[in-house]
Design an enzyme around this catalytic site. Structure first.
Site, PDB file in Angstrom:
ATOM      1  N   GLU A 169       0.795  -1.233   0.000  1.00  0.00           N
ATOM      2  CA  GLU A 169       0.000   0.000   0.000  1.00  0.00           C
ATOM      3  C   GLU A 169       0.830   1.287   0.000  1.00  0.00           C
ATOM      4  O   GLU A 169       0.562   2.202   0.776  1.00  0.00           O
ATOM      5  CB  GLU A 169      -0.961  -0.010   1.200  1.00  0.00           C
ATOM      6  CG  GLU A 169      -1.865  -1.221   1.208  1.00  0.00           C
ATOM      7  CD  GLU A 169      -2.757  -1.330   2.446  1.00  0.00           C
ATOM      8  OE1 GLU A 169      -2.716  -0.441   3.299  1.00  0.00           O
ATOM      9  OE2 GLU A 169      -3.498  -2.335   2.547  1.00  0.00           O
ATOM     10  N   GLU A 282      -6.120 -10.927  -1.215  1.00  0.00           N
ATOM     11  CA  GLU A 282      -6.940 -10.704  -0.009  1.00  0.00           C
ATOM     12  C   GLU A 282      -8.422 -10.649  -0.356  1.00  0.00           C
ATOM     13  O   GLU A 282      -9.164  -9.790   0.156  1.00  0.00           O
ATOM     14  CB  GLU A 282      -6.536  -9.382   0.677  1.00  0.00           C
ATOM     15  CG  GLU A 282      -5.057  -9.279   1.001  1.00  0.00           C
ATOM     16  CD  GLU A 282      -4.676  -8.008   1.768  1.00  0.00           C
ATOM     17  OE1 GLU A 282      -5.568  -7.308   2.287  1.00  0.00           O
ATOM     18  OE2 GLU A 282      -3.465  -7.719   1.843  1.00  0.00           O
TER      19      GLU A 282
HETATM   20  O1  9MR Z   1      -7.405  -8.182   8.744  1.00  0.00           O
HETATM   21  C1  9MR Z   1      -6.421  -7.377   9.357  1.00  0.00           C
HETATM   22  C2  9MR Z   1      -6.908  -6.814  10.678  1.00  0.00           C
HETATM   23  O2  9MR Z   1      -7.147  -7.879  11.600  1.00  0.00           O
HETATM   24  C3  9MR Z   1      -5.872  -5.858  11.254  1.00  0.00           C
HETATM   25  O3  9MR Z   1      -6.408  -5.241  12.401  1.00  0.00           O
HETATM   26  C4  9MR Z   1      -5.506  -4.808  10.226  1.00  0.00           C
HETATM   27  C5  9MR Z   1      -4.337  -3.936  10.733  1.00  0.00           C
HETATM   28  O4  9MR Z   1      -3.169  -4.688  10.897  1.00  0.00           O
HETATM   29  O5  9MR Z   1      -5.081  -5.412   9.016  1.00  0.00           O
HETATM   30  C6  9MR Z   1      -6.066  -6.220   8.415  1.00  0.00           C
HETATM   31  O6  9MR Z   1      -5.574  -6.760   7.210  1.00  0.00           O
HETATM   32  C7  9MR Z   1      -5.265  -5.808   6.194  1.00  0.00           C
HETATM   33  C8  9MR Z   1      -4.033  -6.294   5.474  1.00  0.00           C
HETATM   34  O7  9MR Z   1      -2.991  -6.513   6.376  1.00  0.00           O
HETATM   35  C9  9MR Z   1      -3.610  -5.318   4.379  1.00  0.00           C
HETATM   36  N1  9MR Z   1      -4.693  -5.039   3.483  1.00  0.00           N
HETATM   37  C10 9MR Z   1      -5.961  -4.642   4.116  1.00  0.00           C
HETATM   38  C11 9MR Z   1      -6.372  -5.689   5.150  1.00  0.00           C
HETATM   39  C12 9MR Z   1      -7.733  -5.343   5.750  1.00  0.00           C
HETATM   40  O8  9MR Z   1      -7.664  -4.138   6.423  1.00  0.00           O
END
Ligand code: 9MR
Length: 373
Positions: A169, A282
């Site tokens: 990102e 994802e």
């Molecule tokens: O699913 C993840 C959530 O449990 C966490 O709180 C969050 C922050 O670390 O990240 C979420 O996963 C993200 C991923 O790492 C990157 N792309 C977006 C995902 C959804 O927010």
């Protein structure tokens, strides 16, 4: 057009969109829901493998090691796993002194014991540095700290992780920074060259791992600014010689958003022309714009999944699909993006009780129709 029964190719322009979606969903549901309890159904991983593709899912150590039906579902359907949070910087290094990879190591062992491929997520991400890094990251040693972290993390999992989201990102056109980079101190100071360095550090830390750039929101008509920015960025990474092997398309979809398959096909082939592999990393489908009725929500989510995956799998550079969870029971969307009516989202292949939903059948069907690699 690949097949006549492909709901993604229904004549959407001749009927209004709502009617189309409902019709597509209903037809879809009657075709697939009735098989939901067949015990001998071919798993998603087998269907994917048959086409030279890989199906994987994100896992969370909590349920993976405490909830048998969850573990069973993962083992039945996935041949690749990726930890949801267990490899991220914040949860693994709460103090400067020491890293704690206990949960990530357990997941890596689980992958090895069960012969699953393991993705690593993620080494460099503006959103996830631990609190103690705050002042360092904005100071002179910020880039060094981030690079060291990436290198240590990837070294720790050397030859256990087959593919890393090295940088996650980094593109945010709305921030108005050079090269559309996100307004984050290491990017502000080092620009794209810093990101190139991250990829070099990753390659050095584990020469055998595939290295991916991972990002979101490139799927819908309204996201052309992000598609353009990310394409331009990937092109620069390649021109500068960064050892980047692939582009991870997160695929957090929204049922009822405007998806134009012509635009998306073109985008995928432009990424492929850069010599990059593509993986949807994802996938989940938010039903936040859909009404109450569960059956209707499930069918529309499934129709959207199928429409998206048919286009995705048509692109030869696509190597596989990872969903951001296997069951609605554990999805970030419940907290991250709650429905106004507070109902739980139905965004993943299995429901809260691990039963297959129309979305599972949509994925199965998309693999069935995917061209072989
Ligand atoms: O699913 C993840 C959530 O449990 C966490 O709180 C969050 C922050 O670390 O990240 C979420 O996963 C993200 C991923 O790492 C990157 N792309 C977006 C995902 C959804 O927010």
């Amino acid at each position: 057009m690949r097949n006549n029964d492909n709901i993604g190719h229904w004549p959407a322009r001749r009927i209004d969109r709502r009617t189309f979606l409902l019709a597509a969903g209903t037809a879809f549901a009657s075709a697939y829901v009735s098989r939901a309890d067949e015990p001998t159904e071919t798993s998603l991983r087998q269907r994917a493998e048959k086409k030279g593709l890989v199906f994987g899912t994100q896992v969370n150590a909590g349920p993976l090691f405490s909830l048998k039906p969850y573990q069973d579902a993962v083992l039945r359907d996935a041949s690749m796993i990726v930890p949801e949070n267990e490899m991220k910087w914040r949860p693994t290094q709460s103090t400067a002194l020491q890293s704690n990879y206990f949960n990530a190591d357990r997941i890596a062992k689980f992958a090895k014991d069960n012969k699953l491929l393991l993705r690593g997520h993620t080494a460099v991400w503006h959103q996830n540095p631990p609190a103690w890094t705050k002042d360092i990251i904005t100071g002179d040693d910020g880039q060094k700290l981030v690079l060291e972290h990436a290198s240590d993390l990837i070294k720790h999992f050397r030859e256990r992780v087959m593919e890393w989201d090295v940088v996650n990102e980094a593109i945010a056109p709305e921030d108005g920074m050079p090269d559309n980079l996100r307004n984050w101190a290491p990017y502000n100071k080092g620009g794209i060259d810093f990101i190139v360095d991250c990829f070099y550090a990753a390659r050095e830390a584990d020469p055998k791992a595939n290295l991916y750039y991972n990002d979101y929101s490139v799927y819908y008509q309204s996201q052309s600014h992000r598609r353009d920015a990310i394409l331009g960025f990937l092109e620069k990474l390649k021109t500068k010689g960064a050892p980047v092997d692939g582009f991870g398309i997160q695929s957090h979809l929204i049922a009822k958003a405007e998806f134009d398959e012509v635009i998306y096909r073109r985008f995928l082939s432009e990424v492929a022309d850069l010599g990059l592999k593509i993986r949807a990393t994802e996938l989940d489908v938010s039903d936040i714009r859909l009404e109450l009725d569960i059956k209707l929500r499930d069918t529309i989510v499934a129709a959207h999944t199928k429409q998206y995956l048919d286009v995705l799998f048509d692109e030869p550079a696509v190597v596989g699909l990872v969903t951001w969870g296997i069951t609605d029971r554990f999805s970030w969307l419940h907290q991250g993006w709650p429905r106004k009516d507070r109902l739980r989202q139905r965004c993943l292949p299995l429901d809260d009780n691990f039963a297959k939903k129309p979305m599972w059948y949509a994925i199965a069907n998309a693999f069935e129709h995917a061209p072989s690699r």
